[in-house]
Enzyme design. Structure first.
Site, short mmCIF file in Angstrom:
data_model
loop_
_atom_site.label_atom_id
_atom_site.label_comp_id
_atom_site.label_asym_id
_atom_site.label_seq_id
_atom_site.Cartn_x
_atom_site.Cartn_y
_atom_site.Cartn_z
CE1 TYR A 82 10.66 21.68 118.23
CE2 TYR A 82 12.99 21.34 117.75
CZ TYR A 82 11.85 20.99 118.45
OH TYR A 82 11.89 19.96 119.35
CD GLU A 124 14.38 18.37 120.79
OE1 GLU A 124 14.84 19.09 119.89
OE2 GLU A 124 13.17 18.15 120.94
#
Length: 381
Positions: A82, A124
């Protein structure tokens, strides 16, 4: 002045893959990058999330986030990636917006990005823990122990854990990722619904389309080969309710539906089940015999099939496109839909007209989720 998120997404991917070519080679779908579908999906998801924050700040778009998180988990996406995305996305925002990328604009979109990223990584992390892969590595080697034709240009592969471990648990409707090494050395990944099981093997069913991985599996994958496969993921799964179930599919979209129907038949479910399928013809219809056999095991199940190019004899009312108005669809049914995007949109519109609430209509998309990418994606600058 305005700039489209779609334009920013295009610049973002170009920048990121220039800096990290391994991501395009071994993680992202090269075909979806080439045809622009992935950037459309990214643009749609960002705009949908931002719109949700404005319109319903106390209620994050959980369905969208769960869908993305399951796909990320099936690919092995980790939190550090990310940061990579953030770096190149905000460089793209600065490039496309130019002087309009003021401190206030960048700060606002930075907040949106990290709110979305944090929400996704939270989901996640939970998914990886449930898959006994807390480090994000949910991959394992699988040996191909069976291969057989299912229909024209469609095969089923049986994948057994190469280490002899038992099969992971999964819910009807879920998928696994499969990674193959292509001739140029790339390790491309695709998702395939679990269509069933056999002994200690998961079954995936692959239609040969104009794609790198499906073509490779059809042309080169044989019994004895070893494939990398992920743990099962996917948020569109059969619920445990007692109300009627409507399964609607087209083409290879039958794979999650046949998994759900197998579960209902195996558990001798008393629920009313309506199975609807559309295909080109009998020859292209995978699991045609299974559809009838599984439905016959249920006390209250009906099957309705439409073919565009049927063989004679075939009833005229079942030739062409699916028409749900011809069926008795209960308003309290939970509907599951899978197939090409235009088909799913048409089915959803029919179901809404028949009184089925939008919240009870669930869909599975093979490839980037372009459902959200149809809305205007103009971002104030």
């Amino acid at each position: 002045m305005s700039a489209t998120i779609g334009e920013i997404a295009g610049v973002f991917y170009d920048r990121m893959f220039t800096a990290h070519p391994e991501l395009l080679r071994d993680l992202f779908n090269r075909g979806n990058q080439a045809n622009g579908e992935q950037r459309q999906a990214l643009a749609g998801s960002i705009v949908a999330f931002a719109r949700s924050l404005v319109e319903h700040p106390a209620f994050p778009p959980e369905t969208m986030l769960n869908r993305i998180a399951h796909k990320h988990a099936s690919l092995g996406v980790t939190k550090d990636q990310y940061e990579i995305v953030h770096t190149h996305l905000f460089a793209a925002i600065a490039e496309v917006l130019g002087d309009a990328a003021t401190e206030e604009v960048v700060a606002a979109w930075d907040e949106v990005y990290w709110l979305m990223a944090d929400a996704l990584t939270t989901i996640e992390t939970r998914l990886y823990a449930e898959a006994n892969a807390p480090d994000g590595d949910a991959w394992r080697d699988h040996r191909v122990v069976g291969r057989y034709p299912e229909a024209t240009d469609t095969i089923t592969l049986l994948l057994e854990p190469a280490d002899g471990a038992p099969l992971p648990s999964f819910r009807p409707g879920q998928y696994v990722s499969v990674q193959v090494e292509l001739p140029d050395g790339a390790h491309q990944i695709r998702q395939y619904s679990i269509s069933g099981t056999s002994a200690n093997a998961l079954a995936i069913t692959v239609k040969r389309i104009d794609g790198e991985v499906s073509s490779h599996l059809h042309e080169h994958c044989t019994e004895g080969d070893v494939l990398r496969g992920s743990a099962p993921f996917g948020d569109v799964v059969l619920d445990e309710g007692t109300n009627p179930v409507l399964l609607v599919s087209a083409g290879i979209g039958c794979t999650p539906m046949i998994s759900m129907l197998r579960h209902l038949a195996t558990t001798a479910s008393p629920r009313q089940v309506i199975a609807v399928h559309a295909d080109r013809s009998e020859h292209t219809h995978a699991f045609r015999a299974d559809l009838d056999q599984l439905a016959a095991k249920l006390p209250d199940a009906t099957v309705h099939v439409w073919y565009e190019e049927p063989q004679e004899p075939w009833p005229a009312e079942r030739t062409g496109l699916v028409d749900l108005s011809a069926l008795d669809i209960p308003e309290d049914a939970t509907a599951y839909v899978c197939g090409p995007l235009p088909f799913m949109r048409a089915v959803r519109a029919q179901l809404l007209e028949l009184g089925v609430p939008a919240s009870d209509i669930h869909y599975e998309v093979f490839g980037p989720d372009l459902w959200l990418a149809q809305e205007p994606t103009s971002v104030p600058a």
